[in-house]
Every structure is written in structure tokens, then in C-alpha cells.
Design a protein around this motif. Structure first.
Motif, PDB file in Angstrom:
ATOM      1  N   ASN A 237      -7.694   7.001   3.926  1.00  0.00           N
ATOM      2  CA  ASN A 237      -7.324   6.078   2.833  1.00  0.00           C
ATOM      3  C   ASN A 237      -7.742   4.715   3.242  1.00  0.00           C
ATOM      4  OD1 ASN A 237      -4.800   7.408   1.059  1.00  0.00           O
ATOM      5  ND2 ASN A 237      -5.266   8.524   3.152  1.00  0.00           N
TER       6      ASN A 237
ATOM      7  N   LEU B  19       1.053  -1.372  -0.117  1.00  0.00           N
ATOM      8  CA  LEU B  19      -0.056   0.148   0.011  1.00  0.00           C
ATOM      9  C   LEU B  19       1.044   1.310  -0.032  1.00  0.00           C
ATOM     10  CD1 LEU B  19      -2.638  -0.918   2.752  1.00  0.00           C
ATOM     11  CD2 LEU B  19      -2.812  -1.293   0.473  1.00  0.00           C
TER      12      LEU B  19
ATOM     13  N   ASN C 210      -8.218   0.911   2.812  1.00  0.00           N
ATOM     14  CA  ASN C 210      -7.659  -0.111   2.110  1.00  0.00           C
ATOM     15  C   ASN C 210      -8.079  -1.537   2.563  1.00  0.00           C
ATOM     16  OD1 ASN C 210      -5.343   1.664   0.590  1.00  0.00           O
ATOM     17  ND2 ASN C 210      -5.206   2.153   2.743  1.00  0.00           N
TER      18      ASN C 210
ATOM     19  N   SER D  21      -9.786   2.217  -1.494  1.00  0.00           N
ATOM     20  CA  SER D  21      -9.239   1.214  -2.147  1.00  0.00           C
ATOM     21  C   SER D  21      -9.744  -0.414  -2.092  1.00  0.00           C
ATOM     22  CB  SER D  21      -7.528   1.309  -2.239  1.00  0.00           C
ATOM     23  OG  SER D  21      -7.107   0.221  -2.805  1.00  0.00           O
TER      24      SER D  21
ATOM     25  N   ASN E 173       0.100   5.010   0.245  1.00  0.00           N
ATOM     26  CA  ASN E 173      -0.967   6.070   0.572  1.00  0.00           C
ATOM     27  C   ASN E 173      -0.426   7.354   0.778  1.00  0.00           C
ATOM     28  OD1 ASN E 173      -2.773   3.837   2.793  1.00  0.00           O
ATOM     29  ND2 ASN E 173      -3.314   4.327   0.604  1.00  0.00           N
TER      30      ASN E 173
ATOM     31  N   ASN F 233      -8.135  -5.365  -2.632  1.00  0.00           N
ATOM     32  CA  ASN F 233      -6.713  -5.540  -2.242  1.00  0.00           C
ATOM     33  C   ASN F 233      -6.490  -7.100  -1.901  1.00  0.00           C
ATOM     34  OD1 ASN F 233      -5.369  -2.762  -2.678  1.00  0.00           O
ATOM     35  ND2 ASN F 233      -6.981  -2.309  -1.320  1.00  0.00           N
TER      36      ASN F 233
END
Length: 611
Positions: free
Chosen positions: A368, A55, A370, A407, A57, A410
Motif C-alpha cells: 500500500n 491513512l 502512500n 495512493s 490501509n 496525500n
């Protein structure tokens, strides 16, 4: 005025991890340094869950005049739609869709979806846009990010309740034979889309040509609320805008909340306390990240007051008469994995706490988000749980989330990353001279612990890195206590009574004291409480929340403790700074030199061991 990054890589022993660390750090450093923007804060950690799915970010903090804020809502029938910046190529096509797909064995074939950035052109675009913003030419402006011209044009039109006609053959191209589909989906970097006032096109053109950037009038606004695309005069698409943007279908994913893990008991103490602390200090997650941030120009522009490596960085506001901004990023994914709601609360609370620890008043944050594949009820439950916990914390701490991104998918070969809702926080200091950092720089200071210690070891790094276990619940987060304790600490810093301050998080009291000693080069001697309600190893390594260690001059220590008592804030005297070692009486003694050597050595040695 500042950049922040949060980097998460796979197991250090994985064959791709070292290569990814090297490339990501070089990319961030090269781009940010060329732009002349300091990268001042962030975090770098490692876990096998991020194998082949690291990741990266990034957060950028800027300042703007409140009467000169530009928006992305298109307005004015017939107004020209203008493309500026770099030419469009085939790089980045399907980048947005790749981000919504799990990685599989054939993911290498998707390399063309990666965008190719040019920081020098980005710097020119930045300066040209700022120059044009000093005129009255701009009606709306938006960068071309995910899905490129598609997202920017649809979003601008929808925000203004209008339609757009675009002549795609007028889009500047750097490759031959490009078709409308490629032009609309390219994610080539360093591009902006604007709506200008009629008659101001030549003013804008001169500015962008002076900065050697492309400028093209590619369309106009209509009242149809449709996106009409033309290619050499022929209509190749005509699509209603609202159903694609604000009226798009809403997914109702089934989800299952993660139950709280059972409490763990009888966590054994280490065989050697000093060895345990050194192991934590030199571990991949907790070791110094100097190797990373020394590749960033974290002092460019000369406004960085507190550098990377502490709780939060502090950057002076240019022309702000002493005003400064504090910035940080925080998340503890193992907490979120164990119990997403608690992990979501903790991520927001720790960002708020880190800003508080330098003396800043927290203003707002960005997120963010994820996560893995949301079509799996467990993963969707992680997302929902983290959001609920974050919402509670933002409300209780008056710390709103004002921007962010998501996001998903993943996963690699069906294996999801840890749920990672990274929080980037911003706070303000009225006078930069009043900020404090974590460094103990002189002997004779009283060390005071603020907050209650219960010795919570579930999901602690002591449990993980010393005992090799990843179990138990994360530490509970009492948001009322967080606010009470944090407001008290900030008030004491504002009154000028605090010499150094550090919040307690990973590694608990032991690691925080070690970091304070290493940062200032001065040792400390602390004494475990005689009436401790938890074992010594839990007192040292427990990760109870809402806690801070403060270094204060002896003549104000009693007054501070009295103020804490009046405010209902638990506060106890730990010991005194001084000497060349960190000493916990009857438990351990480690020289600051040895702590530093261990702390600084892992990452450079790892990166130099290229196979």
C-alpha cells in the motif's frame, strides 16, 4: 478468511484525531463483523504528518482452489456483460479523482465523493458470487472499485483484447434523474461486473434473485476494441480502449533521491531507565491497541490461532489438515522519511521477520504505497527510493509483491504525509500446532538474543519519544544477514525448540522483552554484556535489524547456541524468565503489573476523554 488493517492518524492533540480514530475503528469493526471475516492483525500509530490526512490501509487474505481461480479478462464475442449487486447511486462520484488531489480548505465540500457501504448486502453478494462460481457460467468477473463501472469495464475488455457495448439505461439505479456520466463514475459499493457464457444468464439470474440482489444484462462484447455507451438507444460515447488502459501515456516525473542523513553521536542515556521504558510502553504508538481490536470480531469462524497483538496473526486454513496462514502488516514511516531506500528495505524485511517469528515460511506480500504529491521532485524521489529498497528486499528474501495499490497526493495545505509504503505479508505453516507467539508464560526459560547489536539509535523511538528528537539515519538493513538469521530462527521453531519468539524493532531489546513479559504474565532477568561494544542505553533501546529474542527450555539452550555458531549466526544468552518483574541487572526493575497497567491505559483513557 482474514482481514488486516494499518491505521495512521495525526497528532493525538489535534482536534480531529480522536473523532477519526473512533469513526475508522467503528467502520472497520462494523463492516468486518457483519461480513463474518475476522480482523486479526494490523498496526495503529500517530504522527502530526497525518493531521487531517489519516491513512486507512486494508488487506484481505483468502483461499481459493487453484483449479477454480476466476480472472477479469473478458472473452467470447457477443457474450453478455452482466451487472450484479446493489443499485447505482450518486455516492462516490469523483472518488478516484479526489484521491489524486491535495486536501485544501474547501475539501469539506467534497463529502459526496465518499461511498456509502452496506456490509449486509456485501455478504449477500459474496455468497451469491461463490454460489455462481460453482457453476460453469462465469467467463470473467471484476468488482467495481475506483471509478466504478468505468474502470471495471475498460479493464475487463482490455485484458481480453475486446470491445464492449453498454446500454446504460439498463443499469439498476437507486436515484432518479441519473445521467450516463454519473452512472459510469459512481463508486457505489457492493457491485460486480461479469461476462457470462451465452445461455447461462437464467442460471445466474435465479441465484442473484434468490439472494435478493439486482441482476441486469447491460451489454455485450465486441471485436472493436472500443467502449461504446448507449443511452436509450443513442450512442453517447465511443472511445478506443487501449489508449485509456495499457497504452496510456507514462509520466516521467523528475525526482531527487533523499541523501542519507549524517550519523548522530553522543546520544545521552535517560536520567531514569525505568521511566524511559515505561514512557515507551505507554506511548501512543507503542501502547496496547486492545481498544481497537476488541471492536473487531477477531475470532469469528473459530480459526484464529494467534490473536492480534503479536508479531503476526495465525489463522487455520479451513479443511487444511492443520495448515495455517500467518499474516502481518509493517512499515516504519520515519525510516522512510529519513532515507527512503533503507526504509523500503526495512518495511519488507520486518514483514518477512514477523512471519518468521511465528514459525511461518514467508510466501508473498502486497504493498500500500502512500505518498505526497509526486509532482514535487522530493516526493517522487521518496517514492522511487522506497520502491528500489523494496525491490532489493523482495529479491533477496524471495518474498514477491503480488498485488497492491498506490495512493498519491496525500497532502493537506501543501504538507505531505510521511512516505508510508505499508507491506502486508502472508506466510504458511504446514502444521498450526508448531507456531509460537511472543508470550513468556513460565519461569526458568533461557532467553537468547539472535543477531548482532551495535546500538543504532538514529530515528529510534527512544530518540523521538524520550529525547524529543527525530534525526539521524535509520538502522542499516543487511538483507543477507536478515535471511541468514531468519532462516535459522524458523528452523529452530520448526524443530520444536522454541517456546516464545519476538523480533526486535521499535524500542529495541528493552521494549521487546517488556512485550514478551506482558503477553505471558511472567517476568525476566537479563544481564547486560560485560564486553558490550555500545553503551547500556544503546544496547537496550537501539533498533539494529535482523534480531530476535527467543525463550527456550534450559536443556536445549546450549544445543541452540552451538547450532547458531555453526550457522554463523550471532547468538548470546541474555538471562532467564521468571518472577513478577522485568529486571535488567544494575539498570532497571519494573513489575509486570506496572508494565501492563501503563501499556493498556493510554488508548482507552484517550478515547474516553471526549471533549
Amino acid at each position: 478468511i482474514a482481514n488486516v488493517n494499518a491505521l495512521r492518524f495525526g497528532d493525538p492533540t489535534h482536534p480531529k484525531t480522536r473523532h477519526l480514530v473512533e469513526g475508522v475503528v467503528a467502520g472497520i469493526g462494523g463492516y468486518g463483523n457483519c461480513m463474518g471475516i475476522p480482523t486479526v492483525a494490523g498496526e495503529t500509530s500517530f504522527h502530526r504528518a497525518y493531521n487531517e490526512n489519516c491513512l486507512v490501509n486494508a488487506m484481505t487474505v483468502g483461499i481459493a482452489r487453484t483449479d477454480r481461480i476466476f480472472y477479469a479478462a473478458a472473452a467470447g464475442l457477443g457474450n453478455p456483460v452482466v451487472y450484479v449487486g446493489s443499485k447505482t447511486g450518486r455516492d462516490g462520484i469523483h472518488g478516484a479523482t479526489m484521491a489524486s488531489t491535495e486536501f485544501t480548505e474547501d475539501s469539506e465540500s467534497k463529502r459526496p465523493t465518499v461511498q456509502v457501504g452496506d456490509p449486509f448486502v456485501e455478504k449477500l453478494l459474496l455468497e451469491a458470487c461463490l454460489e455462481l462460481m460453482e457453476t460453469d457460467a462465469i467467463v470473467a468477473i471484476q468488482d467495481m472499485g475506483a471509478a466504478g463501472l468505468t474502470s471495471s469495464s475498460f479493464e475487463m475488455a482490455d485484458k481480453g483484447g475486446l470491445g464492449v457495448e453498454i446500454e446504460l439505461d439498463k443499469v439498476p439505479m437507486r436515484e432518479t434523474g441519473m445521467n450516463p456520466y454519473e452512472l459510469m463514475l459512481s463508486e457505489s459499493q457492493e457491485r460486480m461486473l461479469m461476462v457470462l457464457k451465452p445461455g447461462r444468464e437464467d442460471v445466474a439470474r435465479r441465484i442473484f434473485e434468490k439472494w435478493e440482489l439486482d441482476f441486469a444484462i447491460i451489454g455485450r462484447l465486441t471485436d472493436t476494441r472500443r467502449m461504446v455507451l448507449r443511452w436509450h438507444g443513442d450512442v453517447v460515447a465511443s472511445i478506443p480502449i487501449p489508449p485509456v488502459v495499457t497504452e496510456a501515456p507514462i509520466y516521467e516525473r523528475p525526482w531527487t533521491l533523499t541523501p542519507a542523513p549524517d550519523t548522530i553521536a553522543n546520544v545521552p542515556p535517560p536520567a531514569d531507565y525505568a521511566a524511559a521504558l515505561l514512557k515507551l510502553v505507554g506511548s501512543p504508538d507503542q501502547c496496547s491497541k486492545r481498544w481497537v481490536w476488541r471492536q473487531y470480531d477477531h475470532l469469528v469462524m473459530g480459526n484464529t490461532a494467534i490473536r492480534p497483538g503479536g508479531d503476526a496473526a495465525v489463522v487455520r486454513v479451513p479443511g487444511g489438515n492443520g495448515k495455517a496462514l500467518a499474516v502481518t502488516s509493517d512499515c516504519t514511516p520515519r525510516y522512510c522519511q529519513a532515507h527512503p531506500e533503507t526504509g523500503g528495505r526495512q518495511a519488507v524485511a520486518e514483514a518477512w521477520r514477523n512471519l518468521t517469528a511465528v514459525g511461518a515460511t514467508p510466501l508473498a506480500c502486497t504493498d500500500n504505497m502512500n505518498f505526497g504529491n509526486p509532482q514535487k521532485p522530493k516526493i517522487m524521489g521518496q517514492f522511487a527510493g522506497c520502491v528500489m529498497g523494496m525491490a532489493e528486499a523482495c529479491t533477496a528474501l524471495a518474498f514477491p509483491i503480488v498485488s497492491g495499490n498506490v495512493s498519491l497526493y496525500n497532502e493537506t495545505e501543501g504538507r505531505a504525509i510521511l512516505p508510508t509504503p505499508v507491506i502486508g505479508g502472508v506466510g504458511v505453516l504446514k502444521d498450526v500446532a508448531g507456531c509460537v507467539d511472543i508470550a513468556i508464560r513460565e519461569a526458568g526459560l533461557a532467553l537468547i538474543l539472535v543477531g548482532e547489536t551495535r546500538g543504532h539509535l538514529g530515528q529510534s523511538i527512544y530518540l523521538r519519544d524520550v529525547l524529543g528528537r527525530e534525526d539521524g539515519p535509520p538502522p542499516p538493513v543487511d538483507l543477507a544477514v536478515e535471511k541468514r538469521n531468519g532462516d535459522f530462527v524458523r528452523g529452530q521453531i520448526g524443530a520444536g525448540r522454541i517456546t516464545a519468539c519476538h523480533d526486535l524493532s521499535d524500542g529495541g531489546l528493552a521494549l521487546s522483552l517488556a512485550e514478551m513479559a506482558m503477553a505471558g504474565g511472567t517476568g525476566a532477568t537479563v544481564t547486560p554484556p560485560a564486553d558490550a561494544t555500545c553503551p547500556t542505553h544503546a544496547w537496550l533501546f537501539g533498533e539494529d535489524q535482523a534480531r530476535y529474542v527467543m525463550a527456550v527450555r534450559p536443556d536445549v539452550a546450549d544445543r541452540l547456541l552451538a547450532d547458531a555458531k555453526s550457522a554463523g549466526v550471532p547468538a548470546t544468552r541474555l538471562g532467564t524468565s521468571g518472577g513478577d518483574a522485568l529486571t535488567v541487572e544494575g539498570v532497571l526493575a519494573i513489575s509486570v503489573t506496572e508494565l501492563r497497567r501503563t501499556h493498556e491505559s493510554w488508548l482507552p483513557a484517550y478515547m474516553e476523554a471526549r471533549g
